[in-house]
Design a protein around this motif. Structure first.
Motif, PDB file in Angstrom:
ATOM      1  N   PHE A  34       6.637   6.919  -1.592  1.00  7.30           N
ATOM      2  CA  PHE A  34       6.386   8.170  -2.546  1.00  7.30           C
ATOM      3  C   PHE A  34       5.350   9.133  -2.201  1.00  7.30           C
ATOM      4  O   PHE A  34       4.205   8.493  -1.527  1.00  7.30           O
ATOM      5  N   ILE A  93      -1.583  11.716  -1.273  1.00  8.18           N
ATOM      6  CA  ILE A  93      -1.585  10.277  -1.405  1.00  8.18           C
ATOM      7  C   ILE A  93      -0.006   9.678  -1.058  1.00  8.18           C
ATOM      8  O   ILE A  93       0.691  10.205  -1.999  1.00  8.18           O
ATOM      9  N   ARG A  97       6.593   0.761  -1.721  1.00  3.74           N
ATOM     10  CA  ARG A  97       7.299  -0.320  -2.726  1.00  3.74           C
ATOM     11  C   ARG A  97       8.150  -0.776  -1.772  1.00  3.74           C
ATOM     12  O   ARG A  97       8.946  -0.373  -0.932  1.00  3.74           O
ATOM     13  N   ASP A 103       8.187  -4.041  -8.232  1.00  8.60           N
ATOM     14  CA  ASP A 103       8.160  -2.643  -8.650  1.00  8.60           C
ATOM     15  C   ASP A 103       6.841  -1.959  -8.196  1.00  8.60           C
ATOM     16  O   ASP A 103       6.534  -0.893  -8.527  1.00  8.60           O
ATOM     17  N   THR A 104       5.833  -2.759  -7.921  1.00 10.26           N
ATOM     18  CA  THR A 104       4.628  -2.593  -7.775  1.00 10.26           C
ATOM     19  C   THR A 104       4.329  -1.410  -6.405  1.00 10.26           C
ATOM     20  O   THR A 104       5.064  -1.843  -5.409  1.00 10.26           O
ATOM     21  N   GLN A 105       3.594  -0.350  -6.757  1.00  5.50           N
ATOM     22  CA  GLN A 105       3.493   0.480  -5.626  1.00  5.50           C
ATOM     23  C   GLN A 105       2.120   0.351  -5.113  1.00  5.50           C
ATOM     24  O   GLN A 105       1.235   0.192  -6.022  1.00  5.50           O
ATOM     25  N   PHE A 107      -0.800   1.991  -3.071  1.00 11.04           N
ATOM     26  CA  PHE A 107      -1.103   3.368  -2.604  1.00 11.04           C
ATOM     27  C   PHE A 107      -2.066   3.301  -1.177  1.00 11.04           C
ATOM     28  O   PHE A 107      -2.631   2.584  -1.036  1.00 11.04           O
ATOM     29  N   GLY A 108      -1.675   4.417  -0.531  1.00  9.60           N
ATOM     30  CA  GLY A 108      -2.662   4.643   0.714  1.00  9.60           C
ATOM     31  C   GLY A 108      -3.895   5.188   0.318  1.00  9.60           C
ATOM     32  O   GLY A 108      -3.994   5.745  -0.907  1.00  9.60           O
TER      33      GLY A 108
END
Lengths: 116, 110
Positions: A34, A93, A97, A103-105, A107-108
Motif C-alpha cells: 500500500f 509511506i 502485507r 492482515d497485519t500491515q 509500515f516503511g
C-alpha cells in the motif's frame, strides 16, 4: 515484527522532475503493498493498493498517470511521482502485507519529498 | 462526514495522569479496529488491536462498542515517552484497507 524499508528517506527536487521511491519487504514476501501520503498535521491517506504482478488500484482522486506504481516482485514496490510540483511535497509511506502474517500491515519509515 | 473521527487535541497532561481518547467510525461494516502511535516525522506503529470484549496491554486499555461505533483508548500512569499522536484505524472492504483517523496529539509534561 517484519521489516519494511524505504529509499530514499528524504528527497528534494526541482519542479518538473520525476522521483522514484522504493519500498522493500526485507524478511517476508509481500503479496500486497500500500502507498499512503500524509500532509502536515493530517492523517495518512491511502493512495493505492498494489498486488504483486498486477496493476495497482488507485483511490478516488489519485492520478494514476502521475503516481506510477510498480509491484514487480514480492519484495519490491516502487512509486514514481512524475513531473513533481510543489503541491506534491508530502510524506510518502508504504506498507506491506502477506507472507503468512495475516492482515497485519508493516509500515516503511517513510520518504519525505520536497519539491521546490 | 469523515470515515474515522477523532478529537485532534492537543492533550497536555502531567506525568502519571490518566488520559482517554475517543474515536467514532461511520461505516457499520468496518471489520477490524486498531490504535496506532505516530511519533513526529516517523511512520505509524501498531499500538494494539481493539476488540469488543476490551483488551489491555500494560498501561493501555482499548475498548470497542460496535453498537455505538465508538472506540476508546485509555492510558494510565502516563510517561514522557507516551508523547505522540495516536491514530484510530479501522479496516473495511475485501482488501481490508486501513482507514486512519486524523489523530489525537498527546504531550506528557514533566
Amino acid at each position: 515484527g517484519a521489516v519494511v524499508s524505504q529509499h530514499p528517506s528524504r528527497v528534494i527536487c526541482k519542479s518538473g522532475t520525476s522521483v522514484k521511491i522504493e519500498c522493500r519487504s526485507l524478511d517476508f514476501q509481500a503479496t500486497t503493498m500500500f502507498w499512503y501520503r500524509q500532509f502536515p498535521k493530517q492523517s495518512l491517506m491511502l493512495m493505492a493498493t498494489s498486488n504483486e504482478g498486477s496493476k495497482a488500484t488507485y483511490e478516488q482522486g489519485v492520478e494514476k498517470d502521475k503516481f506510477l506504481i510498480n509491484h514487480a516482485s514480492l519484495t519490491l514496490s516502487t512509486l514514481t511521482v512524475t513531473s513533481a510540483h510543489p503541491e506534491d511535497s508530502s510524506f510518502y509511506i508504504c506498507s506491506a502485507r502477506g507472507g503468512g502474517r495475516g492482515d497485519t500491515q508493516y509500515f516503511g519509515p517513510g520518504t519525505r519529498l520536497t519539491v521546490l | 462526514r469523515k470515515e474515522v473521527e477523532q478529537d485532534p487535541g492537543p492533550f497536555n497532561v502531567p506525568e502519571g495522569a490518566t488520559v482517554a481518547f475517543n474515536c467514532t467510525y461511520s461505516n457499520s461494516a468496518s471489520q477490524s479496529f486498531f490504535w496506532y502511535r505516530q511519533d513526529c516525522r516517523k511512520e505509524p506503529k501498531l499500538l494494539m488491536s481493539v476488540y469488543s470484549s476490551g483488551n489491555e496491554d500494560g498501561r493501555f486499555t482499548a475498548q470497542l462498542n460496535r453498537a455505538s461505533q465508538y472506540i476508546s483508548l485509555l492510558i494510565r500512569d502516563s510517561k514522557l515517552s507516551d508523547s505522540a499522536t495516536y491514530l484510530c484505524v479501522v479496516t473495511l472492504g475485501s482488501a481490508r484497507q486501513l482507514t486512519f483517523g486524523s489523530g489525537t496529539q498527546l504531550t506528557v509534561l514533566p
